[in-house]
Design a protein around this motif. Structure first.
Motif, mmCIF file in Angstrom:
data_model
loop_
_atom_site.group_PDB
_atom_site.id
_atom_site.type_symbol
_atom_site.label_atom_id
_atom_site.label_comp_id
_atom_site.label_asym_id
_atom_site.label_seq_id
_atom_site.Cartn_x
_atom_site.Cartn_y
_atom_site.Cartn_z
ATOM 1 N N LYS A 229 0.814 -1.222 0.000
ATOM 2 C CA LYS A 229 0.000 0.000 0.000
ATOM 3 C C LYS A 229 0.846 1.271 0.000
ATOM 4 N N ASN A 230 2.144 1.112 0.231
ATOM 5 C CA ASN A 230 3.062 2.256 0.222
ATOM 6 C C ASN A 230 2.640 3.346 1.209
ATOM 7 N N LEU A 231 2.226 2.926 2.392
ATOM 8 C CA LEU A 231 1.854 3.857 3.457
ATOM 9 C C LEU A 231 3.097 4.261 4.247
ATOM 10 N N PRO A 232 3.061 5.412 4.920
ATOM 11 C CA PRO A 232 4.238 5.869 5.683
ATOM 12 C C PRO A 232 4.361 5.169 7.038
ATOM 13 N N VAL A 233 4.276 3.841 7.038
ATOM 14 C CA VAL A 233 4.315 3.068 8.285
ATOM 15 C C VAL A 233 5.737 3.045 8.846
ATOM 16 N N THR A 234 5.873 3.384 10.125
ATOM 17 C CA THR A 234 7.182 3.318 10.778
ATOM 18 C C THR A 234 7.225 2.256 11.870
ATOM 19 N N ALA A 235 6.074 1.650 12.174
ATOM 20 C CA ALA A 235 6.028 0.607 13.209
ATOM 21 C C ALA A 235 4.836 -0.307 12.944
ATOM 22 N N VAL A 236 4.960 -1.547 13.416
ATOM 23 C CA VAL A 236 3.891 -2.526 13.236
ATOM 24 C C VAL A 236 3.683 -3.286 14.545
ATOM 25 N N ALA A 237 2.446 -3.321 15.004
ATOM 26 C CA ALA A 237 2.058 -4.183 16.119
ATOM 27 C C ALA A 237 1.416 -5.433 15.525
ATOM 28 N N THR A 238 1.594 -6.568 16.170
ATOM 29 C CA THR A 238 1.111 -7.817 15.594
ATOM 30 C C THR A 238 0.260 -8.607 16.593
ATOM 31 N N TYR A 239 -0.581 -9.481 16.050
ATOM 32 C CA TYR A 239 -1.473 -10.306 16.872
ATOM 33 C C TYR A 239 -0.686 -11.252 17.771
ATOM 34 N N ASN A 240 0.397 -11.846 17.239
ATOM 35 C CA ASN A 240 1.231 -12.711 18.077
ATOM 36 C C ASN A 240 2.653 -12.761 17.526
ATOM 37 N N ASP A 241 3.517 -13.460 18.233
ATOM 38 C CA ASP A 241 4.933 -13.507 17.862
ATOM 39 C C ASP A 241 5.167 -14.213 16.540
ATOM 40 N N TYR A 242 4.286 -15.148 16.190
ATOM 41 C CA TYR A 242 4.488 -15.902 14.952
ATOM 42 C C TYR A 242 4.164 -15.040 13.741
ATOM 43 N N MET A 243 3.128 -14.222 13.841
ATOM 44 C CA MET A 243 2.875 -13.251 12.784
ATOM 45 C C MET A 243 4.016 -12.233 12.719
ATOM 46 N N ALA A 244 4.545 -11.869 13.889
ATOM 47 C CA ALA A 244 5.671 -10.927 13.924
ATOM 48 C C ALA A 244 6.892 -11.526 13.234
ATOM 49 N N ALA A 245 7.127 -12.828 13.424
ATOM 50 C CA ALA A 245 8.267 -13.479 12.775
ATOM 51 C C ALA A 245 8.118 -13.446 11.258
ATOM 52 N N GLY A 246 6.906 -13.702 10.757
ATOM 53 C CA GLY A 246 6.660 -13.611 9.322
ATOM 54 C C GLY A 246 6.836 -12.197 8.812
ATOM 55 N N CYS A 247 6.393 -11.241 9.610
ATOM 56 C CA CYS A 247 6.559 -9.823 9.288
ATOM 57 C C CYS A 247 8.037 -9.466 9.161
ATOM 58 N N LEU A 248 8.856 -9.916 10.123
ATOM 59 C CA LEU A 248 10.296 -9.634 10.095
ATOM 60 C C LEU A 248 10.937 -10.204 8.833
ATOM 61 N N ALA A 249 10.515 -11.409 8.443
ATOM 62 C CA ALA A 249 11.078 -12.035 7.244
ATOM 63 C C ALA A 249 10.818 -11.187 6.007
ATOM 64 N N VAL A 250 9.598 -10.674 5.877
ATOM 65 C CA VAL A 250 9.252 -9.839 4.723
ATOM 66 C C VAL A 250 10.055 -8.531 4.740
ATOM 67 N N LEU A 251 10.208 -7.940 5.895
ATOM 68 C CA LEU A 251 10.972 -6.695 6.001
ATOM 69 C C LEU A 251 12.429 -6.913 5.607
ATOM 70 N N HIS A 252 13.022 -8.040 6.065
ATOM 71 C CA HIS A 252 14.409 -8.348 5.688
ATOM 72 C C HIS A 252 14.524 -8.523 4.182
ATOM 73 N N GLU A 253 13.557 -9.224 3.602
ATOM 74 C CA GLU A 253 13.583 -9.462 2.146
ATOM 75 C C GLU A 253 13.495 -8.167 1.353
ATOM 76 N N ASN A 254 12.882 -7.160 1.946
ATOM 77 C CA ASN A 254 12.738 -5.868 1.270
ATOM 78 C C ASN A 254 13.776 -4.848 1.731
ATOM 79 N N ASN A 255 14.840 -5.349 2.361
ATOM 80 C CA ASN A 255 15.988 -4.514 2.762
ATOM 81 C C ASN A 255 15.612 -3.379 3.699
ATOM 82 N N LEU A 256 14.616 -3.635 4.544
ATOM 83 C CA LEU A 256 14.239 -2.663 5.567
ATOM 84 C C LEU A 256 14.900 -3.057 6.879
#
Length: 334
Positions: free
Chosen positions: A234-261
């Motif tokens: 969506k290309n939103l100016p997101v600077t932080a993400v809260a997640t439902y649980n740690d496992y969703m957070a782990a998937g989130c981290l993987a995507v961020l790493h893949e996108n060089n964030l």
């Protein structure tokens, strides 16, 4: 195969006395106990568990209902209950309900038919009235991770809304104003409460809640990847993400790493539960601790007390979440 009559004959006592020894009945002489046990060992006699259950009207078991026994969260829960069971020389019978009313009902019925007088139930599919009916039928039934007001004294739960509020507020205090949320796609109370806590924290700190900043997925690593990918697109100016649980957070981290964030330099991430995975992702995950081990132990103890007609407190046990600071949250980028 030896029978109870064979044991009685070998021990030189009556069948009734032999039965009392086998079922640990009181007022049995030490002489008879030693004679019967020696005869059982000599003949290789093993008491029939079902027959003993019919005599005592119970079995040496604690019944446990979980969502999915393969999920790490529920593995921790079952292990904690098993610890208490072992202390009381009990065994566990476990059923999975998958947040589905029919499957939960079938699993609970199987546990009841197996004569489990103590039951620890994690139910999200059955409605309050059905759980109230089960509680009236089974004195040793305890509900975990849910409050049913009419049987509150039989319920042990966590304040999920407060936990999500704490997580979101922690991000806000680090200067974040554009905060995304990865929500479970399961239509259960936990998901609704955690989303509500996120929205409430935004409102209380004067930040606008925008549905565009919320994405949904299965409450696991793949669901986190899916939801975070959609949020990034969506290309939103997101600077932080809260997640439902740690496992969703782990998937989130993987995507961020893949996108060089970079985390937390470019974007901060906070989880929920403080499961084992939170300590082994990179960076180590800041999260909200869900004290499931303590809660499950308390549920097992309460269930055993109630099954033995030892009355307990008359109000629900509501546990409070706490923040665990690690390395995945930093100050909002300028």
């Amino acid at each position: 195969m030896a029978t109870i009559k064979d044991v009685a004959k070998e021990a030189g006592v009556s069948v009734a006395t032999t039965s009392r020894v086998i079922n640990n009945a009181p007022h049995t002489s030490e002489t008879a106990i030693k004679a019967v046990k020696a005869a059982m060992a000599k003949l290789g006699y093993r008491p029939n568990a079902n027959a003993r259950a019919l005599v005592s009207k119970s079995t040496n078991t604690i019944g446990v209902l979980v969502n999915d026994v393969s999920a790490p969260f529920f593995g921790t829960m079952v292990k904690a209950i098993d610890t208490i069971a072992n202390q009381h020389e009990k065994q566990l019978l476990i059923g999975s309900g998958y947040h589905d009313a029919v499957k939960e009902r079938n699993a609970i019925n199987l546990l009841i038919n197996s004569r489990c007088e103590s039951l620890v139930i994690h139910s999200k599919g059955l409605d309050d009235q059905e759980l109230i009916g089960l509680a009236n039928e089974i004195p040793g039934l305890v509900i975990i991770n849910r409050i049913v007001p009419q049987i509150a004294s039989r319920c042990i739960a966590l304040d999920n809304r407060k936990g999500s509020y704490l997580a979101t507020e922690y991000l806000i205090r680090h200067g974040h104003k554009h905060i995304g949320y990865l929500c479970s796609s399961h239509d259960i109370e936990d998901a609704r409460d955690r989303k509500a806590g996120y929205l409430e924290a935004l409102k209380d700190h004067g930040l606008e809640a925008n549905e565009e900043y919320i994405e949904y997925g299965e409450p696991d690593e793949l669901g986190g990847e899916y939801a975070m990918t959609n949020l990034l697109s969506k290309n939103l100016p997101v600077t932080a993400v809260a997640t439902y649980n740690d496992y969703m957070a782990a998937g989130c981290l993987a995507v961020l790493h893949e996108n060089n964030l970079r985390i937390p330099e470019d974007i901060s991430v906070i989880g929920f539960d403080d499961g084992d995975i939170a300590r082994y992702v990179h960076p180590k995950l800041t999260t909200i601790r869900y004290p499931i081990q303590v809660m499950a132990e308390q549920a097992a103890k309460l269930s055993l007390q109630l099954a033995n007609e030892k009355k307990d407190a008359t109000q629900a046990r509501m546990y409070m979440p706490t923040l665990v600071r690690r390395l995945s949250v930093g100050t909002a980028p300028l």
